[in-house]
Design an enzyme around this catalytic site. Structure first.
Site, PDB file in Angstrom:
ATOM      1  N   GLN A 132     -12.397  -5.366  12.136  1.00  0.00           N
ATOM      2  CA  GLN A 132     -11.850  -4.155  11.425  1.00  0.00           C
ATOM      3  C   GLN A 132     -12.503  -3.667  11.570  1.00  0.00           C
ATOM      4  O   GLN A 132     -13.873  -3.155  10.907  1.00  0.00           O
ATOM      5  CB  GLN A 132     -10.739  -4.371  10.439  1.00  0.00           C
ATOM      6  CG  GLN A 132     -11.364  -4.033   8.708  1.00  0.00           C
ATOM      7  CD  GLN A 132     -11.674  -6.078   9.018  1.00  0.00           C
ATOM      8  OE1 GLN A 132     -11.940  -6.623  10.242  1.00  0.00           O
ATOM      9  NE2 GLN A 132     -11.012  -5.993   7.374  1.00  0.00           N
ATOM     10  N   THR A 133     -12.688  -1.864  11.698  1.00  0.00           N
ATOM     11  CA  THR A 133     -13.277  -0.271  11.491  1.00  0.00           C
ATOM     12  C   THR A 133     -12.976   0.423  10.555  1.00  0.00           C
ATOM     13  O   THR A 133     -12.027   0.904  10.462  1.00  0.00           O
ATOM     14  CB  THR A 133     -13.198   0.124  13.276  1.00  0.00           C
ATOM     15  OG1 THR A 133     -12.107   1.197  13.195  1.00  0.00           O
ATOM     16  CG2 THR A 133     -13.875  -0.900  13.681  1.00  0.00           C
ATOM     17  N   TYR A 165       0.722   4.076  -2.478  1.00  0.00           N
ATOM     18  CA  TYR A 165      -0.745   5.265  -1.608  1.00  0.00           C
ATOM     19  C   TYR A 165      -0.585   5.910  -0.877  1.00  0.00           C
ATOM     20  O   TYR A 165      -0.247   7.055  -1.042  1.00  0.00           O
ATOM     21  CB  TYR A 165      -1.302   4.506  -2.202  1.00  0.00           C
ATOM     22  CG  TYR A 165      -2.361   5.644  -1.661  1.00  0.00           C
ATOM     23  CD1 TYR A 165      -3.693   5.494  -0.386  1.00  0.00           C
ATOM     24  CD2 TYR A 165      -3.645   5.830  -3.172  1.00  0.00           C
ATOM     25  CE1 TYR A 165      -4.423   6.311  -0.129  1.00  0.00           C
ATOM     26  CE2 TYR A 165      -4.597   6.783  -2.818  1.00  0.00           C
ATOM     27  CZ  TYR A 165      -5.542   7.063  -1.647  1.00  0.00           C
ATOM     28  OH  TYR A 165      -6.094   8.144  -1.076  1.00  0.00           O
ATOM     29  N   ASP A 166       0.167   5.461  -0.084  1.00  0.00           N
ATOM     30  CA  ASP A 166       0.019   5.663   1.789  1.00  0.00           C
ATOM     31  C   ASP A 166       1.294   6.402   1.834  1.00  0.00           C
ATOM     32  O   ASP A 166       1.508   8.091   2.290  1.00  0.00           O
ATOM     33  CB  ASP A 166       0.434   4.717   2.625  1.00  0.00           C
ATOM     34  CG  ASP A 166      -0.622   3.751   3.131  1.00  0.00           C
ATOM     35  OD1 ASP A 166      -1.786   3.679   2.140  1.00  0.00           O
ATOM     36  OD2 ASP A 166      -0.589   2.445   3.672  1.00  0.00           O
ATOM     37  N   GLY A 213       2.930   7.801  -0.730  1.00  0.00           N
ATOM     38  CA  GLY A 213       2.899   8.975  -1.971  1.00  0.00           C
ATOM     39  C   GLY A 213       2.258  10.404  -1.772  1.00  0.00           C
ATOM     40  O   GLY A 213       2.618  10.944  -1.566  1.00  0.00           O
ATOM     41  N   ARG A 239       0.977  -1.092   0.284  1.00  0.00           N
ATOM     42  CA  ARG A 239      -0.107   0.497   0.076  1.00  0.00           C
ATOM     43  C   ARG A 239       0.710   1.243   0.247  1.00  0.00           C
ATOM     44  O   ARG A 239       0.512   2.246   0.257  1.00  0.00           O
ATOM     45  CB  ARG A 239      -0.730  -0.183   0.830  1.00  0.00           C
ATOM     46  CG  ARG A 239      -2.186  -1.100   1.358  1.00  0.00           C
ATOM     47  CD  ARG A 239      -2.702  -1.157   2.225  1.00  0.00           C
ATOM     48  NE  ARG A 239      -3.757  -0.230   2.032  1.00  0.00           N
ATOM     49  CZ  ARG A 239      -4.965  -0.404   2.461  1.00  0.00           C
ATOM     50  NH1 ARG A 239      -5.451  -1.442   2.508  1.00  0.00           N
ATOM     51  NH2 ARG A 239      -6.091   0.230   2.617  1.00  0.00           N
TER      52      ARG A 239
END
Ligand SMILES: NC(=O)c1ccc[n+]([C@@H]2O[C@H](COP(=O)([O-])OP(=O)(O)OC[C@H]3O[C@@H](n4cnc5c(N)ncnc54)[C@H](O)[C@@H]3O)[C@@H](O)[C@H]2O)c1
Ligand SMILES: O=C(O)[C@H]1O[C@H](OP(=O)(O)OP(=O)(O)OC[C@H]2O[C@@H](n3ccc(=O)[nH]c3=O)[C@H](O)[C@@H]2O)[C@H](O)[C@@H](O)[C@@H]1O
Length: 314
Positions: free
Chosen positions: A208-209, A144-145, A147, A141
């Site tokens: 997970q939330t 994106y994270d 980036g 990820r």
């Protein structure tokens, strides 16, 4: 006001264009490469004298005389941003560099749609803007994270070094009409599955939330941030937090009580919790979300029914 919206053919961008075009003093230019967006999202504006649509990839420089830049160009769905990670990080780094260069050249104010993913898999909950995050720099990820984190860094460096007027929104999970039906995000997946009578695919652990913001609230927040005097970063999101299992049960109840719920495998580095602290957002923008999840889901259901050709059972 002459306004450039990069990524304006996308989900949030096309709703933003709708709102900006309501103001007759605005001229809007959209630059988009149609990687995840489409012209159809903007069909009502094509040919309008105050609207222009350009096929343009922000990893290439662009020169247009504008007063404001809403920089939204980036694939948002994990499936799409993981499809070509090098392109995703180029879009976030080179694309943001190009837009900052444009802002500097024409003296425009620029807003970046950053993301709650800058907090990674947060160890602080809910997440305030002062939290530096817990991000894997080399994960699937990270394009994106990281980036988006670099994009924020570039925004602040241009602000400090060149005096560019910047605005940074950290957007939390947003949903609503015009989301890609098969883009793999949880709300669009569950609604499409419920309408097609397919099992709802809850990815493990299911506890997970996420916190879900309806798109009209999001657009209102972005415009308030652009028009206000605060650089940000500012969280824009709905603090209503749900587990994925709770979300699936709500979609089942509201849309198709007969549908099954299946537990399936997840992908690496999926954040286990996410909820915006919107204390600053309320204080600095006078903004808070109005649309609750149970009111927003039926609006999205109606859009998906029309697009899928699935009539509501009497
Ligand atoms: N929707 C969410 O939950 C969410 C959450 C956090 C942040 N964001 C951010 O908000 C912005 C819009 O998200 P969205 O949900 O509308 O996504 P989207 O994928 O629907 O829209 C992104 C748009 O950018 C365009 N695009 C992608 N790469 C491009 C490039 N290199 N050059 C030009 N255009 C390009 C796509 O074609 C699309 O029209 C993105 O920056 C995303 O990171 C969205
Ligand atoms: O709000 C944000 O900042 C981020 O939210 C989303 O990222 P993510 O939360 O991973 O979005 P989804 O792919 O919708 O996943 C949300 C949760 O639902 C789960 N999920 C997803 C899809 C599905 O079919 N079933 C399911 O349980 C995932 O495992 C995850 O835990 C957006 O895709 C990002 O662009 C955005 O930056």
């Amino acid at each position: 006001m002459r306004i450039l919206v990069t990524g304006g053919a996308g989900f949030i961008g096309s709703h933003l264009v709708d709102r900006l075009m309501e103001n007759e003093k605005n001229e809007v230019i959209v630059a988009d490469n149609y990687f995840t967006g489409c012209k159809d999202n903007l069909r009502k504006w094509i040919g309008h004298p105050r609207f222009e649509l350009i096929r343009h990839d922000v990893t290439e420089p662009l020169l247009v005389e504008v007063d404001q830049i809403y920089h939204l160009a980036c694939p948002a769905s994990p499936i799409f941003y993981k499809y070509n990670p090098v392109k995703t990080i180029k879009t976030n780094v080179i694309g943001t560099l190009n837009m900052l260069g444009l802002a500097k050249r024409v003296g425009a104010r620029i807003l970046l749609t950053s993301t709650s993913e800058v907090y990674g898999d947060p160890l602080v909950h809910p997440q305030p803007e002062s939290y530096w995050g817990n991000v894997n720099p080399i994960g699937v990820r990270s394009c994106y994270d990281e980036g988006k984190r670099v994009a924020e860094t570039l925004m602040f460096d241009y602000h400090r070094q060149h005096g560019i007027e910047i605005r940074i929104a950290r957007i939390f999970n947003t949903y609503g009409p015009r989301m890609n039906i098969d883009d793999g995000r949880v709300v669009s997946n569950f609604i499409a599955q419920a309408l097609r009578g397919e099992p709802l695919t809850v990815q493990k652990p299911g506890t997970q939330t996420r916190s879900f913001c309806y798109v009209s609230d999001m657009v209102d927040g972005l415009i308030r941030l652009m028009e206000g005097e605060n650089t940000g970063p500012i969280n824009i999101g709905n603090p209503g937090e749900f587990t994925m299992t709770e979300l699936a049960e709500t979609v089942k109840e509201l849309i198709n009580p007969g549908v099954e719920i299946n537990m399936v495998e997840n992908t690496p580095d999926d954040p286990r919790q996410r909820k915006p602290d919107i204390t600053n957002t309320k204080a600095l923008l006078g903004w808070e979300p109005k649309v609750k999840l149970r009111d927003g889901l039926p609006l999205m259901e109606e859009d998906f029914r029309q697009r899928l050709g699935v009539a509501k059972k009497k």
